[in-house]
Design a protein around this motif. Structure first.
Motif, mmCIF file in Angstrom:
data_model
loop_
_atom_site.group_PDB
_atom_site.id
_atom_site.type_symbol
_atom_site.label_atom_id
_atom_site.label_comp_id
_atom_site.label_asym_id
_atom_site.label_seq_id
_atom_site.Cartn_x
_atom_site.Cartn_y
_atom_site.Cartn_z
ATOM 1 N N ALA A 24 -0.187 23.446 11.234
ATOM 2 C CA ALA A 24 -0.858 24.740 11.422
ATOM 3 C C ALA A 24 -0.077 25.617 12.400
ATOM 4 O O ALA A 24 0.051 26.828 12.190
ATOM 5 C CB ALA A 24 -2.293 24.527 11.901
ATOM 6 N N LYS A 80 1.502 29.186 11.511
ATOM 7 C CA LYS A 80 1.171 30.369 12.316
ATOM 8 C C LYS A 80 2.447 31.094 12.743
ATOM 9 O O LYS A 80 2.507 32.321 12.738
ATOM 10 C CB LYS A 80 0.342 29.963 13.533
ATOM 11 C CG LYS A 80 -0.184 31.130 14.322
ATOM 12 C CD LYS A 80 -1.133 30.688 15.407
ATOM 13 C CE LYS A 80 -1.720 31.903 16.104
ATOM 14 N NZ LYS A 80 -2.726 31.528 17.089
ATOM 15 N N ILE A 91 -1.739 33.424 7.746
ATOM 16 C CA ILE A 91 -2.664 32.738 8.665
ATOM 17 C C ILE A 91 -3.739 33.702 9.156
ATOM 18 O O ILE A 91 -4.920 33.371 9.161
ATOM 19 C CB ILE A 91 -1.905 32.109 9.854
ATOM 20 C CG1 ILE A 91 -1.080 30.916 9.386
ATOM 21 C CG2 ILE A 91 -2.849 31.705 10.978
ATOM 22 C CD1 ILE A 91 -1.878 29.727 8.906
ATOM 23 N N GLY A 100 -7.430 33.204 8.142
ATOM 24 C CA GLY A 100 -8.283 32.933 9.303
ATOM 25 C C GLY A 100 -9.415 33.930 9.432
ATOM 26 O O GLY A 100 -10.544 33.571 9.767
#
Length: 110
Positions: free
Chosen positions: A18, A22, A29, A33
């Motif tokens: 992750a 990012k 992302i 998100g």
């Protein structure tokens, strides 16, 4: 219930992955998100209910990372083992044998 070493390793690797995503795909992302946080927050359906739905969908579409991540989120939201297994059972009823073969992923993650 003690988390297996395999599951611990999965979550450690996912955290690292992750961070890489990012760094290397910030727009993706941030977009995902934002969608996740808006959809999965409290609303007419509780976070717990949404996570049970998500874990069931993970089983139905046979996505092991989804199953593991949403089992953890279910537990964090206060779900019991029984609630998670029952939600997964609904996915088996809807998805048949392929969903059935992913129930051990639920059990191992629990």
């Amino acid at each position: 219930m003690k988390m297996s070493q395999e599951i611990k390793e999965f979550f450690e690797k996912f955290k690292k992955d992750a961070a890489k995503m990012k760094e290397q795909t910030p727009d993706m992302i941030n977009g995902f998100g934002g969608l996740f946080s808006r959809v999965m927050g409290e609303g007419a359906v509780t976070v717990l209910e949404k996570e049970l739905i998500a874990v069931a969908i993970g089983v139905a579409i046979r996505c092991e990372p989804c199953i593991k991540l949403h089992v953890k989120k279910c537990l964090d939201a206060g779900a019991t083992k029984e609630q998670i297994l029952e939600a997964a059972s609904v996915a088996v009823m809807m998805g048949g044998g392929p969903a059935y073969t992913h129930i051990p992923v639920i059990i191992d993650t629990l």
